[in-house]
Design an enzyme around this catalytic site. Sequence first.
Site, PDB file in Angstrom:
ATOM      1  N   TYR A 157     100.069 -13.739 -29.380  1.00 45.03           N
ATOM      2  CA  TYR A 157     100.667 -14.246 -30.782  1.00 45.03           C
ATOM      3  C   TYR A 157     101.970 -14.916 -30.306  1.00 45.03           C
ATOM      4  CZ  TYR A 157     101.495 -14.430 -35.713  1.00 45.03           C
ATOM      5  OH  TYR A 157     101.694 -14.575 -36.978  1.00 45.03           O
ATOM      6  N   LYS A 164     107.560 -15.808 -37.265  1.00 43.99           N
ATOM      7  CA  LYS A 164     107.510 -14.857 -38.205  1.00 43.99           C
ATOM      8  C   LYS A 164     108.637 -13.917 -38.389  1.00 43.99           C
ATOM      9  CE  LYS A 164     103.103 -15.307 -39.967  1.00 43.99           C
ATOM     10  NZ  LYS A 164     102.607 -16.138 -40.982  1.00 43.99           N
TER      11      LYS A 164
HETATM   12  P1  NAD Z   1      93.778 -19.509 -43.295  1.00 48.92           P
HETATM   13  O1  NAD Z   1      93.460 -20.624 -42.155  1.00 48.92           O
HETATM   14  O2  NAD Z   1      92.930 -19.309 -44.136  1.00 48.92           O
HETATM   15  O3  NAD Z   1      95.208 -20.140 -44.021  1.00 48.92           O
HETATM   16  C1  NAD Z   1      96.211 -20.977 -43.245  1.00 48.92           C
HETATM   17  C2  NAD Z   1      96.830 -21.907 -44.227  1.00 48.92           C
HETATM   18  O4  NAD Z   1      97.917 -22.491 -43.597  1.00 48.92           O
HETATM   19  C3  NAD Z   1      95.546 -23.149 -44.424  1.00 48.92           C
HETATM   20  O5  NAD Z   1      95.328 -22.951 -45.748  1.00 48.92           O
HETATM   21  C4  NAD Z   1      96.130 -24.208 -43.799  1.00 48.92           C
HETATM   22  O6  NAD Z   1      95.578 -25.429 -44.597  1.00 48.92           O
HETATM   23  C5  NAD Z   1      97.578 -24.021 -44.103  1.00 48.92           C
HETATM   24  N1  NAD Z   1      98.509 -24.883 -43.388  1.00 48.92           N
HETATM   25  C6  NAD Z   1      98.584 -25.008 -41.795  1.00 48.92           C
HETATM   26  N2  NAD Z   1      99.319 -26.030 -41.585  1.00 48.92           N
HETATM   27  C7  NAD Z   1     100.040 -26.371 -42.992  1.00 48.92           C
HETATM   28  C8  NAD Z   1     100.905 -27.483 -43.452  1.00 48.92           C
HETATM   29  N3  NAD Z   1     101.535 -28.427 -42.411  1.00 48.92           N
HETATM   30  N4  NAD Z   1     101.138 -27.766 -44.478  1.00 48.92           N
HETATM   31  C9  NAD Z   1     100.481 -27.047 -45.506  1.00 48.92           C
HETATM   32  N5  NAD Z   1      99.512 -25.925 -45.193  1.00 48.92           N
HETATM   33  C10 NAD Z   1      99.236 -25.819 -43.801  1.00 48.92           C
HETATM   34  O7  NAD Z   1      94.316 -18.469 -42.643  1.00 48.92           O
HETATM   35  P2  NAD Z   1      95.090 -17.063 -43.054  1.00 48.92           P
HETATM   36  O8  NAD Z   1      94.796 -15.895 -42.202  1.00 48.92           O
HETATM   37  O9  NAD Z   1      94.594 -16.721 -44.695  1.00 48.92           O
HETATM   38  O10 NAD Z   1      96.669 -17.322 -43.181  1.00 48.92           O
HETATM   39  C11 NAD Z   1      97.669 -17.318 -44.328  1.00 48.92           C
HETATM   40  C12 NAD Z   1      98.781 -16.873 -43.966  1.00 48.92           C
HETATM   41  O11 NAD Z   1      98.469 -15.178 -43.569  1.00 48.92           O
HETATM   42  C13 NAD Z   1      99.586 -17.103 -42.588  1.00 48.92           C
HETATM   43  O12 NAD Z   1     100.909 -17.246 -42.865  1.00 48.92           O
HETATM   44  C14 NAD Z   1      99.043 -15.981 -41.569  1.00 48.92           C
HETATM   45  O13 NAD Z   1     100.192 -16.006 -40.508  1.00 48.92           O
HETATM   46  C15 NAD Z   1      99.242 -14.800 -42.522  1.00 48.92           C
HETATM   47  N6  NAD Z   1      98.590 -13.435 -42.065  1.00 48.92           N
HETATM   48  C16 NAD Z   1      97.130 -13.663 -41.417  1.00 48.92           C
HETATM   49  C17 NAD Z   1      96.695 -12.769 -40.930  1.00 48.92           C
HETATM   50  C18 NAD Z   1      95.227 -12.512 -40.381  1.00 48.92           C
HETATM   51  O14 NAD Z   1      94.774 -11.755 -39.495  1.00 48.92           O
HETATM   52  N7  NAD Z   1      94.542 -13.446 -40.689  1.00 48.92           N
HETATM   53  C19 NAD Z   1      97.362 -11.495 -40.805  1.00 48.92           C
HETATM   54  C20 NAD Z   1      98.589 -11.486 -41.184  1.00 48.92           C
HETATM   55  C21 NAD Z   1      99.352 -12.433 -41.797  1.00 48.92           C
HETATM   56  O1  0WE Z   2      99.309 -15.640 -38.136  1.00 51.56           O
HETATM   57  C1  0WE Z   2      98.474 -15.530 -37.656  1.00 51.56           C
HETATM   58  C2  0WE Z   2      97.704 -16.819 -37.103  1.00 51.56           C
HETATM   59  C3  0WE Z   2      98.215 -18.179 -37.209  1.00 51.56           C
HETATM   60  C4  0WE Z   2      97.739 -19.245 -36.522  1.00 51.56           C
HETATM   61  C5  0WE Z   2      96.602 -19.557 -36.140  1.00 51.56           C
HETATM   62  C6  0WE Z   2      96.242 -20.705 -35.500  1.00 51.56           C
HETATM   63  C7  0WE Z   2      94.848 -20.877 -34.876  1.00 51.56           C
HETATM   64  C8  0WE Z   2      94.623 -22.418 -34.818  1.00 51.56           C
HETATM   65  C9  0WE Z   2      98.719 -20.425 -36.523  1.00 51.56           C
HETATM   66  N1  0WE Z   2      98.567 -21.418 -35.691  1.00 51.56           N
HETATM   67  C10 0WE Z   2      97.173 -21.770 -35.220  1.00 51.56           C
HETATM   68  N2  0WE Z   2      96.859 -22.822 -34.426  1.00 51.56           N
HETATM   69  C11 0WE Z   2      95.759 -23.228 -34.059  1.00 51.56           C
HETATM   70  O2  0WE Z   2      95.415 -24.102 -33.504  1.00 51.56           O
HETATM   71  N3  0WE Z   2      97.743 -14.281 -37.580  1.00 51.56           N
HETATM   72  C12 0WE Z   2      98.453 -13.443 -38.076  1.00 51.56           C
HETATM   73  C13 0WE Z   2      96.375 -13.987 -36.949  1.00 51.56           C
HETATM   74  C14 0WE Z   2      96.619 -13.786 -35.520  1.00 51.56           C
HETATM   75  O3  0WE Z   2      96.493 -14.713 -34.630  1.00 51.56           O
HETATM   76  C15 0WE Z   2      96.687 -14.079 -33.490  1.00 51.56           C
HETATM   77  C16 0WE Z   2      96.505 -12.707 -33.788  1.00 51.56           C
HETATM   78  C17 0WE Z   2      96.365 -12.688 -34.854  1.00 51.56           C
HETATM   79  C18 0WE Z   2      96.236 -11.255 -35.739  1.00 51.56           C
HETATM   80  C19 0WE Z   2      96.811 -14.528 -32.199  1.00 51.56           C
HETATM   81  C20 0WE Z   2      97.019 -13.741 -31.042  1.00 51.56           C
HETATM   82  C21 0WE Z   2      96.973 -12.205 -31.204  1.00 51.56           C
HETATM   83  C22 0WE Z   2      96.432 -11.749 -32.714  1.00 51.56           C
END
Ligand code: NAD
Ligand code: 0WE
Length: 266
Positions: A157, A164
């Site tokens: 991460y 975060k």
């Molecule tokens: P997702 O890819 O569906 O959403 C991420 C969004 O970020 C996308 O809509 C993308 O277009 C947007 N984004 C990236 N760069 C941007 C920019 N410069 N301007 C505007 N938008 C931008 O993935 P998700 O998992 O739904 O992520 C949403 C949030 O949830 C994130 O903050 C992520 O860290 C958080 N989160 C995700 C998880 C997981 O396991 N998926 C867990 C905890 C928190």
């Molecule tokens: O916040 C996230 C992921 C956010 C994210 C994902 C990407 C993939 C594509 C940010 N930047 C990028 N850049 C890219 O090019 N999560 C909470 C999901 C996530 O990501 C991990 C996790 C978990 C959970 C990465 C390593 C370990 C655990």
Amino acid sequence: MGFLAGKRAFIVGVATDRSIAWGIARAMHREGAELAFSYVNDKMKERVEPLAHSLGSRLTMPLDVTVDGQIDAAYELLKREWGALDVLVHAVAFAPREALTGNFVAATSREGFRIAHDVSSYSLTALARGAQPLMAGRAGALLTLTYLGAMRSIPGYNVMGLAKASLEANVRFLAADLGPAGIRVNGISAGPIKTLAAAGIPGFRKMLSRVAEIAPLRRNVTLEDVGNTAAFLCSDLAAGITGEIVYVDGGFSTVGMSFPLEAGEG
Ligand code: NAD
Ligand code: 0WE
């Protein structure tokens, strides 16, 4: 009548129908909120517009959160169309792929650090600045999405964990700043969910199955779990809650013996 009836919510972060922001939008729609959506670029416009239409929303706009002019334009459109705003959902995170690959020290460049913090944390401050005047005199609510990597080191991460941690501090400083104006600011720390942002993270599937073995609820969380908590936090039901990070992770972060007992041991 839903508990968000009469509320207007701006949702930033829908990319696909698996996005956490989409789960939140569905729950808010179900509870009676009127929705507006942004998309990051033209490719995402094609995906987000049909999703917005399916929830009765015709208010969609481009917004790359790293571009000040696009933030200004988005709020100008909301002001013109709605005149006021009740809810902002921030579900945006990004770090360059190389930053999420390999060991922390080796993977973390100055530019990767800057980008991760700009997109994933500063953007909440910038969006809050634009929302503030539109929320004047209303019970406004801002909500962001965070992850356990803010509090614990989690392999891979990397710099996203630092971003975060900054985002969670951002929630507390915004809550202090905007509270006197009646605006609440909270975060949801979600357990891992298979979204676009999670696709291509090496070992993500294994992470999901391990979490489901260890978490007290013995399952992964869903878009509905996160959506329902988000709808609650942004509603007047949560009128006394601000500056808080609520864990929606099946209890994973609360256990201290992070491996399951073998069969027969307990
Ligand atoms: P997702 O890819 O569906 O959403 C991420 C969004 O970020 C996308 O809509 C993308 O277009 C947007 N984004 C990236 N760069 C941007 C920019 N410069 N301007 C505007 N938008 C931008 O993935 P998700 O998992 O739904 O992520 C949403 C949030 O949830 C994130 O903050 C992520 O860290 C958080 N989160 C995700 C998880 C997981 O396991 N998926 C867990 C905890 C928190
Ligand atoms: O916040 C996230 C992921 C956010 C994210 C994902 C990407 C993939 C594509 C940010 N930047 C990028 N850049 C890219 O090019 N999560 C909470 C999901 C996530 O990501 C991990 C996790 C978990 C959970 C990465 C390593 C370990 C655990």
